[in-house]
Design an enzyme around this catalytic site. Structure first.
Site, PDB file in Angstrom:
ATOM      1  N   SER A 172       0.851  -1.190   0.000  1.00 19.73           N
ATOM      2  CA  SER A 172       0.000   0.000   0.000  1.00 19.73           C
ATOM      3  C   SER A 172       0.889   1.243   0.000  1.00 19.73           C
ATOM      4  CB  SER A 172      -0.942  -0.030   1.207  1.00 19.73           C
ATOM      5  OG  SER A 172      -1.856   1.038   1.154  1.00 19.73           O
ATOM      6  N   THR A 173       0.828   2.055   1.034  1.00 18.14           N
ATOM      7  CA  THR A 173       1.580   3.308   1.080  1.00 18.14           C
ATOM      8  C   THR A 173       3.080   3.061   0.918  1.00 18.14           C
ATOM      9  OG1 THR A 173      -0.068   4.149   2.629  1.00 18.14           O
ATOM     10  CG2 THR A 173       1.963   5.414   2.403  1.00 18.14           C
ATOM     11  N   HIS A 198      -2.688  -1.011  -3.264  1.00 16.79           N
ATOM     12  CA  HIS A 198      -3.817  -0.124  -3.000  1.00 16.79           C
ATOM     13  C   HIS A 198      -3.658   1.147  -3.816  1.00 16.79           C
ATOM     14  CE1 HIS A 198      -4.328  -2.132   1.212  1.00 16.79           C
ATOM     15  NE2 HIS A 198      -4.906  -2.843   0.256  1.00 16.79           N
ATOM     16  N   MET A 291       0.080   0.980   5.207  1.00 12.43           N
ATOM     17  CA  MET A 291      -0.608   1.296   6.456  1.00 12.43           C
ATOM     18  C   MET A 291      -1.757   0.319   6.669  1.00 12.43           C
ATOM     19  SD  MET A 291      -2.311   4.924   7.542  1.00 12.43           S
ATOM     20  CE  MET A 291      -3.020   5.178   9.179  1.00 12.43           C
ATOM     21  N   ASP A 294      -4.356  -4.900   6.133  1.00  9.79           N
ATOM     22  CA  ASP A 294      -4.804  -5.698   5.004  1.00  9.79           C
ATOM     23  C   ASP A 294      -3.693  -6.636   4.555  1.00  9.79           C
ATOM     24  OD1 ASP A 294      -6.542  -6.585   3.003  1.00  9.79           O
ATOM     25  OD2 ASP A 294      -5.823  -5.099   1.558  1.00  9.79           O
TER      26      ASP A 294
END
Length: 354
Positions: A172-173, A198, A291, A294
């Site tokens: 993600s991030t 993401h 973050m 997930d």
């Protein structure tokens, strides 16, 4: 605890006014300045440097991409891009993410004020996530080639050693840069990969196309019933879930609609669970910077099904959230730095299932 100091750089007076009001409504955020272009921003930054920049892309005198690269070279600072979502804008935003931006907030050309009010929670979350991002570590990481891992394989040997193994990656991030780092280090004989990053809808196609131009392997946005083969990485489309499916000895992906899982679509947990069910010990699961949690549960299911599991270490993560949660749950067999993940992927070519 001190408030997050934010600078807004956008040539629209309406955007500056609305974003300032929305952010300052949160007690943990302080807008220290809102200016019309990067040149004005640089003047203000000499007086007070922000913790987070909220940055437009198309501006007079200096565009946001040029300014972003300048900032990341001189003094790496978390940046949230707030840009217009068009086909051209999506491609430009991919360049911004590759240059070091932490997050993207997309905005339409019309109805911006209402959109920003509707997206208030997303904007605040993006700023708070960015404030925790460790951009210096990723920018400073050493770039290695595949030669540091193993010698190139000739085409005949590669065909003999081909196996139906699958690598599943969730991030993600910070993942846009991290994935570029990992995938560009792989030779074309790398195992087939399925990836959830993401990312907003319509951005994943541009992201995949950009990586495809940089990598020896084929990288593309997944389409329903695409086959997972050696030398190909399939990235889940934004706004859709991606699942692995097995048909005999071959693997395919299903791209489907569905509810948000762990507040995400695509969800890493959805992909990892499908890999656990369809591939089991034939798979490697990799969880990278991001973050939240997930992917932690899904990675544990993969490990329980006999898959190998790897997490990116804290020192090389922009945000050590997803890997940390996976480690906490006992889902991770091995924790490695970013520059070792490509080696773990390549080792899947030579593993045999007991």
């Amino acid at each position: 605890m001190s408030r997050i100091k934010v600078m807004i750089v956008d040539d629209s007076a309406v955007v500056r006014q609305v974003v300032t009001a929305l952010l300052e409504a949160d007690p943990g955020i302080e807008v220290i300045s809102a200016v019309a272009d990067p040149l004005l921003a640089m003047v203000r930054m000499k007086i007070q440097w922000p913790d987070v920049l909220v940055l437009d892309i198309e501006m007079p005198r200096m565009d946001g991409i040029t300014f972003l690269k300048k900032i990341m070279n001189e003094r790496p600072t978390p940046v949230v891009i707030c840009s217009t979502l068009t086909e051209k804008g999506a491609q430009t935003s991919m360049v911004a993410l590759a240059a070091g931006a932490v997050a993207i907030i997309t905005k339409p050309k019309l109805g911006i004020k209402q959109f920003l009010n509707d997206a208030c929670d997303d904007l605040i979350m993006a700023v708070k996530t960015a404030a925790r991002a460790n951009v210096k570590r990723l920018v400073a990481s050493e770039k290695l080639s595949a030669d540091a891992i193993l010698a190139p394989a000739d085409s005949h040997g590669a065909m003999i050693q081909t196996t139906e193994r699958v690598v599943a990656i969730g991030t993600s991030t910070g993942g846009t840069q991290a994935l570029e780092y990992v995938l560009t280090a792989l030779p074309r004989v790398a195992p087939g990969m399925v990836i959830v990053q993401h990312m907003p809808e319509k951005f994943t196609a541009e992201f995949a196309a950009r990586l495809n131009g940089l990598c020896q392997i084929e990288v593309r946005e997944a389409q329903h019933q695409d086959r997972v083969v050696q030398g190909r990485a399939l990235i889940a489309p934004g706004g859709k879930h991606m699942l692995l499916r097995r048909n005999g000895a071959q693997y395919f992906v299903d791209v489907i609609d569905g509810p948000l899982v762990n507040r995400h679509r695509p969800s890493v947990d959805v992909l990892f669970r499908s890999v656990a069910k369809c591939a089991g010990a034939n798979a490697l699961g990799v969880i990278m910077t991001g973050m939240g949690d997930d992917g932690a549960a899904g990675l544990l299911e993969m490990r329980s099904a006999g898959a190998q599991t790897v997490a990116q270490d804290e020192a090389s993560c922009v945000v050590y959230g997803m890997p940390k949660e996976a480690v906490k749950r006992g889902a991770v067999q091995k924790t490695v730095p970013l520059n070792a993940i490509s080696r773990e992927i390549l080792q899947q070519l030579y593993m045999t299932v007991a």
